[in-house]
Design an enzyme around this catalytic site. Structure first.
Site, PDB file in Angstrom:
ATOM      1  N   CYS A 169      -3.038  -8.815   0.269  1.00 35.29           N
ATOM      2  CA  CYS A 169      -3.477  -8.064   1.448  1.00 35.29           C
ATOM      3  C   CYS A 169      -4.841  -7.410   1.246  1.00 35.29           C
ATOM      4  O   CYS A 169      -5.741  -7.534   2.084  1.00 35.29           O
ATOM      5  CB  CYS A 169      -2.429  -7.030   1.836  1.00 35.29           C
ATOM      6  SG  CYS A 169      -2.106  -5.734   0.612  1.00 35.29           S
ATOM      7  N   HIS A 177       0.415  -1.799   1.448  1.00 38.28           N
ATOM      8  CA  HIS A 177      -0.002  -2.928   2.287  1.00 38.28           C
ATOM      9  C   HIS A 177      -1.127  -2.487   3.215  1.00 38.28           C
ATOM     10  O   HIS A 177      -1.179  -1.326   3.650  1.00 38.28           O
ATOM     11  CB  HIS A 177       1.174  -3.448   3.122  1.00 38.28           C
ATOM     12  CG  HIS A 177       0.875  -4.726   3.851  1.00 38.28           C
ATOM     13  ND1 HIS A 177       0.495  -5.875   3.194  1.00 38.28           N
ATOM     14  CD2 HIS A 177       0.885  -5.042   5.178  1.00 38.28           C
ATOM     15  CE1 HIS A 177       0.298  -6.845   4.084  1.00 38.28           C
ATOM     16  NE2 HIS A 177       0.520  -6.359   5.291  1.00 38.28           N
ATOM     17  N   GLU A 236      -3.303 -10.590   8.612  1.00 41.20           N
ATOM     18  CA  GLU A 236      -2.844 -10.066   7.335  1.00 41.20           C
ATOM     19  C   GLU A 236      -2.496 -11.171   6.353  1.00 41.20           C
ATOM     20  O   GLU A 236      -2.200 -12.309   6.729  1.00 41.20           O
ATOM     21  CB  GLU A 236      -1.612  -9.181   7.523  1.00 41.20           C
ATOM     22  CG  GLU A 236      -0.392  -9.927   8.045  1.00 41.20           C
ATOM     23  CD  GLU A 236       0.859  -9.076   8.136  1.00 41.20           C
ATOM     24  OE1 GLU A 236       0.968  -8.065   7.398  1.00 41.20           O
ATOM     25  OE2 GLU A 236       1.751  -9.422   8.940  1.00 41.20           O
TER      26      GLU A 236
END
Length: 290
Positions: free
Chosen positions: A99, A158, A170
């Site tokens: 991420c 994240h 993402e």
């Protein structure tokens, strides 16, 4: 006749398989790419470039790989095995991004410099923050290009890039390719940050050491806020004399307030003199100088 029919059926099935396989392998990235882009007004030119860079990786069908994108320079790298995730067993065989690796790459392309090198926490707490938004504010104040983060102040695990219209791009998890997703506001959504890709103002310094904790107040007994995993660029608002600390062979009673973290750190772990040159003393009227 039976044998001939069987052979023809087999050839038809084989032809159908060969015809179908490449289409199915590329269909998902193609569908994702069609929905990837700035989906609302308000994005800066740099944010639009970051979105374009991330969406190009979606269109290419790039894999999520744990640890991917954290090489010496921004860009896809082979991943690593995450000991907590069995789905990561093939990550060392795949070039891709995790991420924060994707966010790093996207904003490096946008800015022409490696401005967000680090993990999700460091990217969210960046000294390049132009604005910050809490989870309670939801999506209403956000524009495409803002970074969304999940976790807690002590552990942001994240991060993703907002596209607008409730969508984000993402690198989600091992076993998947980069994707466009609905923003997940439930669970541990923490907030968002808008990145300043231009000139940074303020008193910019750098920490040293590993796992250095910031504190809710200028005291060792105060609650922990966030630990710098390694040397990190920070913005210092002011400094003050407070609790004396001895650590790593140094003694100092000066603490600095870091507005991006809403926390304090002992000056022992800030590179420079014991009292930072040019940084003002925290005044009695400052809300953080309690």
């Amino acid at each position: 006749m039976v044998r001939r029919t069987s052979l023809i059926s087999t050839l038809i099935a084989l032809f159908a398989f060969l015809l179908w396989t490449p289409v199915s392998a590329t269909a998902a990235p193609a569908r994702q790419a069609a929905t990837c882009g700035a989906l609302a007004p308000g994005a800066s030119a740099a944010a639009e470039r970051a979105i374009a860079a991330a969406c190009a990786e979606v269109a290419a069908g790039t894999w999520y790989t744990w640890g991917g994108g954290h090489g010496p320079q921004p860009g896809a790298t082979y991943g690593q095995i995450d000991p907590t995730d069995p789905d990561s067993e093939h990550d060392p065989e795949r070039r891709g991004f995790d991420c924060s690796g994707l966010v790093r790459h996207a904003y490096a392309e946008a800015a022409g410099a490696d401005i967000l090198n680090g993990v999700a926490s460091q990217q969210y707490y960046t000294h390049r923050a132009a604005a910050r938004f809490t989870a309670a504010q939801g999506l209403a104040p956000l524009v495409p290009g803002d970074l969304l983060a999940w976790g807690t102040s002590r552990d942001l695990h994240h991060i993703a890039i907002y596209l607008g219209a409730g969508k984000m791009v993402e690198a989600k998890e091992s076993g998947t390719r980069l994707m466009v997703s609905d923003v997940r506001l439930n669970g541990d959504y923490f907030g968002a940050v808008r990145v300043n890709t231009g000139q940074v103002t303020g008193h910019i310094h750098r920490t040293w050491g590993t796992d250095v904790w910031t504190k809710a107040a200028p005291s060792l007994s105060a609650a922990r806020v966030y630990a710098f995993p390694y040397s990190t660029t920070i913005r210092v608002q002011c400094q003050k004399h407070a609790e004396e600390v001895t650590s790593d062979g140094y003694t100092n009673d000066v603490w600095s307030y870091l507005p991006d973290y809403k926390a304090w750190v002992t000056n022992i772990y800030i590179q420079g003199a014991a009292w930072l040159e040019g940084v003002p003393e925290c005044g009695a009227g400052d809300p953080q100088a309690r």
